[in-house]
Enzyme design. Sequence first.
Site, PDB file in Angstrom:
ATOM      1  N   LYS A  50       0.723  -1.128  -0.022  1.00  0.00           N
ATOM      2  CA  LYS A  50       0.017   0.126  -0.036  1.00  0.00           C
ATOM      3  C   LYS A  50       0.820   1.263  -0.176  1.00  0.00           C
ATOM      4  O   LYS A  50       2.145   1.094   0.227  1.00  0.00           O
ATOM      5  CB  LYS A  50      -0.791  -0.120   1.256  1.00  0.00           C
ATOM      6  CG  LYS A  50      -0.065   0.055   2.469  1.00  0.00           C
ATOM      7  CD  LYS A  50      -1.107  -0.102   3.646  1.00  0.00           C
ATOM      8  CE  LYS A  50      -0.448  -0.146   4.947  1.00  0.00           C
ATOM      9  NZ  LYS A  50      -1.395  -0.490   6.171  1.00  0.00           N
ATOM     10  N   ARG A 148     -11.669   0.315  14.510  1.00  0.00           N
ATOM     11  CA  ARG A 148     -11.162   1.214  13.375  1.00  0.00           C
ATOM     12  C   ARG A 148     -12.047   0.453  12.227  1.00  0.00           C
ATOM     13  O   ARG A 148     -13.249   0.021  12.267  1.00  0.00           O
ATOM     14  CB  ARG A 148      -9.816   1.002  13.394  1.00  0.00           C
ATOM     15  CG  ARG A 148      -8.945   2.296  12.510  1.00  0.00           C
ATOM     16  CD  ARG A 148      -7.636   2.091  12.374  1.00  0.00           C
ATOM     17  NE  ARG A 148      -7.101   0.789  11.541  1.00  0.00           N
ATOM     18  CZ  ARG A 148      -5.906   0.580  11.230  1.00  0.00           C
ATOM     19  NH1 ARG A 148      -4.758   1.370  11.452  1.00  0.00           N
ATOM     20  NH2 ARG A 148      -5.764  -0.602  10.782  1.00  0.00           N
ATOM     21  N   TYR A 273      14.848  30.932   9.183  1.00  0.00           N
ATOM     22  CA  TYR A 273      13.617  31.389   9.540  1.00  0.00           C
ATOM     23  C   TYR A 273      13.432  31.569  11.209  1.00  0.00           C
ATOM     24  O   TYR A 273      13.744  30.608  11.776  1.00  0.00           O
ATOM     25  CB  TYR A 273      12.198  30.645   9.055  1.00  0.00           C
ATOM     26  CG  TYR A 273      11.879  30.789   7.736  1.00  0.00           C
ATOM     27  CD1 TYR A 273      11.646  32.146   7.324  1.00  0.00           C
ATOM     28  CD2 TYR A 273      12.095  29.739   6.764  1.00  0.00           C
ATOM     29  CE1 TYR A 273      11.274  32.094   5.806  1.00  0.00           C
ATOM     30  CE2 TYR A 273      11.618  29.692   5.346  1.00  0.00           C
ATOM     31  CZ  TYR A 273      11.344  30.965   4.868  1.00  0.00           C
ATOM     32  OH  TYR A 273      11.117  31.369   3.619  1.00  0.00           O
ATOM     33  N   MET A 321      11.267  24.693   3.516  1.00  0.00           N
ATOM     34  CA  MET A 321      10.212  23.967   2.801  1.00  0.00           C
ATOM     35  C   MET A 321      11.315  23.026   1.758  1.00  0.00           C
ATOM     36  O   MET A 321      11.208  21.876   1.487  1.00  0.00           O
ATOM     37  CB  MET A 321       9.192  24.634   1.901  1.00  0.00           C
ATOM     38  CG  MET A 321       8.514  23.680   1.127  1.00  0.00           C
ATOM     39  SD  MET A 321       7.249  24.703   0.107  1.00  0.00           S
ATOM     40  CE  MET A 321       6.165  25.243   1.429  1.00  0.00           C
TER      41      MET A 321
HETATM   42  C1  LIG Z   1      -0.680  -1.653   6.872  1.00  0.00           C
HETATM   43  C2  LIG Z   1      -1.544  -2.976   7.252  1.00  0.00           C
HETATM   44  C3  LIG Z   1      -0.588  -4.065   7.370  1.00  0.00           C
HETATM   45  C4  LIG Z   1       0.874  -4.230   7.480  1.00  0.00           C
HETATM   46  O1  LIG Z   1       1.156  -3.522   8.631  1.00  0.00           O
HETATM   47  P1  LIG Z   1       2.981  -3.442   8.976  1.00  0.00           P
HETATM   48  O2  LIG Z   1       2.937  -3.017  10.366  1.00  0.00           O
HETATM   49  O3  LIG Z   1       3.265  -2.114   8.088  1.00  0.00           O
HETATM   50  O4  LIG Z   1       3.465  -4.607   8.523  1.00  0.00           O
HETATM   51  C5  LIG Z   1      -1.280  -5.418   7.703  1.00  0.00           C
HETATM   52  N1  LIG Z   1      -2.816  -5.336   7.717  1.00  0.00           N
HETATM   53  C6  LIG Z   1      -3.505  -4.086   7.616  1.00  0.00           C
HETATM   54  C7  LIG Z   1      -4.950  -4.421   7.433  1.00  0.00           C
HETATM   55  C8  LIG Z   1      -2.970  -3.079   7.214  1.00  0.00           C
HETATM   56  O5  LIG Z   1      -3.670  -1.944   7.122  1.00  0.00           O
END
Ligand SMILES: *Cc1c(COP(=O)(O)O)cnc(C)c1O
Length: 391
Positions: A50, A148, A273, A321
């Site tokens: 992801k 969640r 800054y 930045m």
């Molecule tokens: C991001 C995610 C993972 C991977 O988690 P890591 O700690 O990055 O290995 C696994 N399962 C779900 C549902 C996630 O959102």
Amino acid sequence: MGDAAPVQTQTSRPRLHHDAAVLDIDLGAIASNIGVIRRASRAPVRAVVKADGFGHGAEAVASTALTAGVRDFGVTSLAEAEALRLSGIDAPILSWLNPVDSDWAWADAAGVEIALGSIEHVESVLAVSARFARPLGVHLQVDVGMSRDGLPPEDWKKAATRVRTAADAGLVRVRGIMGHLGRAQEAAGDEDGTKRFESAVRILRSCGIAAPRHLAATSATLNDDHTHFDGVRVGAGLYGIGACSVHPLRYAMKLSAPLIQIREVPAGSLIGYGHHHRCAEPRRLGLVPLGYGDGLPQTAHTEADVYLGGRRHRILGALSMDQMIVDLGPVHEPTRHRLGARVTVFGPGVDGEPTPEEWARHGRTLPHAILTGIGPRVHRRTHEYRRGEGS
Ligand SMILES: *Cc1c(COP(=O)(O)O)cnc(C)c1O
């Protein structure tokens, strides 16, 4: 006005400095991390790619993972799944964070499996299931403690019953039961979450849902083999997060840029800054064209170092930045650096350069946020991995 020459937009292009700010991505390190993780896991590893493979390039990571023996992938959205399909990855992909009105028929046609994390997701998938070319692969996703994504406990039975009926009718095929721990990174692990997952599995089984169970992400995979069940989903660890002496993972990113200016300033000079730093003595300063606009945490500047010429140098004044000012030492010392010398902001740490973890600590954030945050202005240079090469 009439005399002004028209701006030429087509005739030539500037010679671009693709080696100005560069993010080097070492796919060999990712392959090596996969080896470490596969050895640590009792169950098959699903590679989580992801957020563009945590900023490393989802397609490059996925093909590396395939070469390193991974068979399954995880992403959040159908858009991320589609990008993998378009790049020719035809391995199983699970997508787990979709709006309820997503294009489930596309997912079905593309062979992308879907996590059902709420009763509304179950209903919306079943509402269009008549259009599926084949049974859609689904995973029942249960909430084990974070409030969640994932079905809340009061909906486990209802969801399981609905999905079981649809599976019997050939509309869906249950490919997994999944949960995600909220406290696995803590030293004691997340025993409560694991127990909640086990009780979810029992309830789903009592409703006729039997499928491979997957709960652990990186921390649980590396630290608690009671969480491995029938598969683990690993993101962070692929990219080097979570290393310890038992599991020697390596960061795959190196962020660097050249010194684009060196100047000497008198005692009393104020820097950046807010004039947050004042030089007590004549000082030599280097200018590096990277800043918080490239994803570095602005709050890190009071403690962060960079690496140049075989040693560390402190950042002086506020991080801007687009740029940072680096302390190159007192003026009375001979110059050791030249314009254009490469400054490493972070890397795997093997030469003594700061790691993403160190930047995260100084910025009061997570290494995950550093890796996923490097902006598009930084040129990416991906170093291929070939099986059998290097570590
Ligand atoms: C991001 C995610 C993972 C991977 O988690 P890591 O700690 O990055 O290995 C696994 N399962 C779900 C549902 C996630 O959102």
